[in-house]
Design a protein around this motif. Sequence first.
Motif, PDB file in Angstrom:
ATOM      1  N   LYS A   1       4.923  -8.291   0.053  1.00 56.99           N
ATOM      2  CA  LYS A   1       3.826  -8.102  -0.890  1.00 56.99           C
ATOM      3  C   LYS A   1       2.386  -7.892  -0.371  1.00 56.99           C
ATOM      4  O   LYS A   1       1.451  -7.478  -0.642  1.00 56.99           O
ATOM      5  CB  LYS A   1       3.930  -9.467  -1.727  1.00 56.99           C
ATOM      6  N   ALA A   2       2.211  -8.943   0.921  1.00 60.24           N
ATOM      7  CA  ALA A   2       0.872  -8.778   1.416  1.00 60.24           C
ATOM      8  C   ALA A   2       0.653  -7.256   2.248  1.00 60.24           C
ATOM      9  O   ALA A   2      -0.454  -6.893   1.933  1.00 60.24           O
ATOM     10  CB  ALA A   2       1.122  -9.777   2.630  1.00 60.24           C
ATOM     11  N   LEU A   3       1.703  -6.700   2.679  1.00 58.55           N
ATOM     12  CA  LEU A   3       1.477  -5.280   3.306  1.00 58.55           C
ATOM     13  C   LEU A   3       0.951  -4.484   2.070  1.00 58.55           C
ATOM     14  O   LEU A   3       0.329  -3.687   2.082  1.00 58.55           O
ATOM     15  CB  LEU A   3       2.779  -4.949   3.817  1.00 58.55           C
ATOM     16  N   LYS A   4       1.502  -4.456   1.053  1.00 58.27           N
ATOM     17  CA  LYS A   4       1.355  -3.901  -0.372  1.00 58.27           C
ATOM     18  C   LYS A   4       0.120  -3.985  -0.805  1.00 58.27           C
ATOM     19  O   LYS A   4      -0.561  -2.905  -1.302  1.00 58.27           O
ATOM     20  CB  LYS A   4       2.617  -4.070  -1.431  1.00 58.27           C
ATOM     21  N   MET A   5      -0.274  -5.258  -0.668  1.00 61.17           N
ATOM     22  CA  MET A   5      -1.766  -5.369  -1.415  1.00 61.17           C
ATOM     23  C   MET A   5      -2.875  -4.652  -0.478  1.00 61.17           C
ATOM     24  O   MET A   5      -3.827  -4.425  -0.986  1.00 61.17           O
ATOM     25  CB  MET A   5      -1.984  -6.941  -1.229  1.00 61.17           C
ATOM     26  N   VAL A   6      -2.560  -4.568   0.808  1.00 62.78           N
ATOM     27  CA  VAL A   6      -3.422  -3.755   1.756  1.00 62.78           C
ATOM     28  C   VAL A   6      -2.947  -2.380   1.957  1.00 62.78           C
ATOM     29  O   VAL A   6      -3.746  -1.763   3.053  1.00 62.78           O
ATOM     30  CB  VAL A   6      -3.559  -4.512   2.908  1.00 62.78           C
ATOM     31  N   ASN A   7      -2.142  -2.040   1.028  1.00 64.74           N
ATOM     32  CA  ASN A   7      -1.795  -0.601   1.404  1.00 64.74           C
ATOM     33  C   ASN A   7      -1.076   0.013   2.743  1.00 64.74           C
ATOM     34  O   ASN A   7      -1.424   0.935   3.192  1.00 64.74           O
ATOM     35  CB  ASN A   7      -3.175   0.319   0.915  1.00 64.74           C
ATOM     36  N   LEU A   8      -0.377  -0.895   3.173  1.00 62.62           N
ATOM     37  CA  LEU A   8       0.198  -0.615   4.490  1.00 62.62           C
ATOM     38  C   LEU A   8       1.887  -0.748   4.359  1.00 62.62           C
ATOM     39  O   LEU A   8       2.429  -0.612   5.201  1.00 62.62           O
ATOM     40  CB  LEU A   8      -0.113  -1.718   5.542  1.00 62.62           C
ATOM     41  N   PHE A   9       2.267  -0.710   3.224  1.00 61.83           N
ATOM     42  CA  PHE A   9       3.606  -0.661   3.130  1.00 61.83           C
ATOM     43  C   PHE A   9       4.194   0.581   2.649  1.00 61.83           C
ATOM     44  O   PHE A   9       5.390   0.897   3.490  1.00 61.83           O
ATOM     45  CB  PHE A   9       4.090  -1.866   1.814  1.00 61.83           C
ATOM     46  N   ARG A  10       3.719   1.321   1.765  1.00 60.16           N
ATOM     47  CA  ARG A  10       4.186   2.564   1.473  1.00 60.16           C
ATOM     48  C   ARG A  10       3.513   3.849   1.597  1.00 60.16           C
ATOM     49  O   ARG A  10       2.025   3.753   1.862  1.00 60.16           O
ATOM     50  CB  ARG A  10       4.635   2.479   0.003  1.00 60.16           C
ATOM     51  N   ALA A  11       4.009   4.913   2.278  1.00 60.27           N
ATOM     52  CA  ALA A  11       3.339   5.983   2.512  1.00 60.27           C
ATOM     53  C   ALA A  11       2.813   6.927   1.297  1.00 60.27           C
ATOM     54  O   ALA A  11       3.017   6.449   0.320  1.00 60.27           O
ATOM     55  CB  ALA A  11       4.114   7.088   3.386  1.00 60.27           C
ATOM     56  N   THR A  12       1.606   7.565   1.810  1.00 62.21           N
ATOM     57  CA  THR A  12       0.822   8.240   0.471  1.00 62.21           C
ATOM     58  C   THR A  12       1.834   9.289  -0.209  1.00 62.21           C
ATOM     59  O   THR A  12       2.964   9.551   0.427  1.00 62.21           O
ATOM     60  CB  THR A  12      -0.015   8.803   0.886  1.00 62.21           C
ATOM     61  N   GLN A  13       1.876   9.539  -1.287  1.00 57.73           N
ATOM     62  CA  GLN A  13       2.477  10.664  -2.139  1.00 57.73           C
ATOM     63  C   GLN A  13       2.476  11.913  -1.164  1.00 57.73           C
ATOM     64  O   GLN A  13       3.642  12.610  -1.177  1.00 57.73           O
ATOM     65  CB  GLN A  13       1.942  10.675  -3.437  1.00 57.73           C
ATOM     66  N   LYS A  14       1.520  12.205  -0.745  1.00 52.63           N
ATOM     67  CA  LYS A  14       1.363  13.485  -0.213  1.00 52.63           C
ATOM     68  C   LYS A  14       2.090  13.391   1.050  1.00 52.63           C
ATOM     69  O   LYS A  14       2.727  14.545   1.295  1.00 52.63           O
ATOM     70  CB  LYS A  14      -0.118  13.622   0.250  1.00 52.63           C
ATOM     71  N   GLU A  15       1.871  12.260   1.793  1.00 57.87           N
ATOM     72  CA  GLU A  15       2.829  12.343   3.154  1.00 57.87           C
ATOM     73  C   GLU A  15       4.342  12.231   2.664  1.00 57.87           C
ATOM     74  O   GLU A  15       5.103  12.892   3.590  1.00 57.87           O
ATOM     75  CB  GLU A  15       2.519  10.850   3.855  1.00 57.87           C
ATOM     76  N   GLU A  16       4.814  11.602   1.633  1.00 60.14           N
ATOM     77  CA  GLU A  16       6.128  11.668   1.159  1.00 60.14           C
ATOM     78  C   GLU A  16       6.609  13.037   0.962  1.00 60.14           C
ATOM     79  O   GLU A  16       7.685  13.269   1.219  1.00 60.14           O
ATOM     80  CB  GLU A  16       6.421  10.517   0.163  1.00 60.14           C
ATOM     81  N   ILE A  17       5.867  13.635   0.095  1.00 67.16           N
ATOM     82  CA  ILE A  17       6.330  15.129  -0.277  1.00 67.16           C
ATOM     83  C   ILE A  17       6.313  16.068   0.738  1.00 67.16           C
ATOM     84  O   ILE A  17       7.307  16.765   0.994  1.00 67.16           O
ATOM     85  CB  ILE A  17       5.507  15.381  -1.282  1.00 67.16           C
TER      86      ILE A  17
END
Length: 494
Positions: free
Chosen positions: A409-425
């Motif tokens: 949850k902490a990682l998600k709050m600082v945008n360090l958990f999921r890759a960007t949509q562009k990176e994923e695509i």
Amino acid sequence: MEYLSELELLPTTQSSSTLLDNLVQTTPSEMQQLKDNMDNFFLVMMGCIILFMQAGFAFLEAGSVRSKNVTNILTKNFSEIVFGVPAYFAFGYAFTFGGGGGNSFIGLEYFCLIGLPPKQYSHAFFQATFAATCTTIVSGAIAERSNYNGYIIFCVFVTGVIYPIQAHWGWNANGWLAQTEFHDFAGSGVVHLAGGSIALVATYILGPRLGRFNHGSQKAENPYSGHSMPLISLGVFIILFGFMAFNGGSQGSISNAEDGDIVAHAVLSTLIACCVGGGVVLFIVKLTPGGSWSLNKMMNGSLIGMVSICSGADGFHPLIVCIVSGIAGCAYFVTSKLMIRMQVDDPVDAVAVHFAGGLVGMIASPIFMNNGVLFTGGSSRSLEMLLWNCIAVLVIIAWNMSSAIVFFKALKMVNLFRATQKEEIQGLDILKHNEPAYPMEAYMNEMLSTEDETVSYVINLPKPENGPSLRSDSLFTIKRRISIKSENLPNRVV
């Protein structure tokens, strides 16, 4: 009999005579030193083989993802060593096996291995490989859409803090679980159930890959199939090899009277569990409506079979191993289907293998071991073992899940958990690492080395930062004309 009489007449060689004399004259302290050296060598060799399991996990996960994310998943697997192991040596080993001012909850000695006797270095090395194994369980579950920067932090936190504290409870003589009838010989609970619990939380919070369940849970069995079944197979073969050391090496020594028997028992049980677990899952999948002889499912069945007997590998009769690993195979099939129905995306079925397998192992060991409930008629000690293993299951799940919830949850709050949509695509290999696993240039260079005939190609490549606008699939088309060596090859589009 003539050759026997001739052997009796042969003189004793000087070397053999000297060896016998040395053995006779060995002092107790020298004999103890010899035993210590044997145990150190045993742990070092077992640790090296377990470390090689990381290569198995890497190949398994690399084959299970799409080709645009292979470099990324390999980088994460290697990062577990580069960042996780130093964290374990810095404070993880102290939390697990340190004494000092420690207590039944946590150890507080040997930080950065300061003060650790050299004869325990082999133990620290061996235990570090177990910590890395727990961490790598998670990497495959969150493949293809997790942020690499956050994953570095994850490696440090899990290998250095989350895993060591709960390992202290069960595997340190001062731990509160270790002082009971709790039994987990090779880590069904401490390693696999722990890693599976973290993986379950991570996949749920992270969410599925883009488009994973667009067509409904029943039709989304495998829309993003891995790009290389040979890599998956190679990875599982390496893991199988490493599991022999993982379970056999958990004895921790080889110089005592019964050590060899226990190590052999554990290794034999591991191989049987691999065979039975894989076979059970293979036939279950085949017999289901629309089923097939699935290599991938069979290999996962073999993995969960070996996971399930970790806890009691030192005490299961070979026939009992068949029962336990068979139950584990059924548990894998049910859990894998349940994950899909819940729309939880796990590319490598890490939760179904390690969470379900660890759970089966922890409950099965106090029931089916030679000194368990089944063979002792429900003795008080065996019932206590069952009780404490059940308590351990609840505690391990609660500790790892709660810690994972806070951390992710902490990682998600600082945008360090999921890759960007562009990176994923477009794929993490190029945009995040600039090192594609299968570079188009390597293929094209080979084609350009030929001559004589011109062929038109249409090539789909990721859009550069300042390139033309994206199509709906976020790719753009580049047309090239190249020469190839072929006399009668017609123009074609690839």
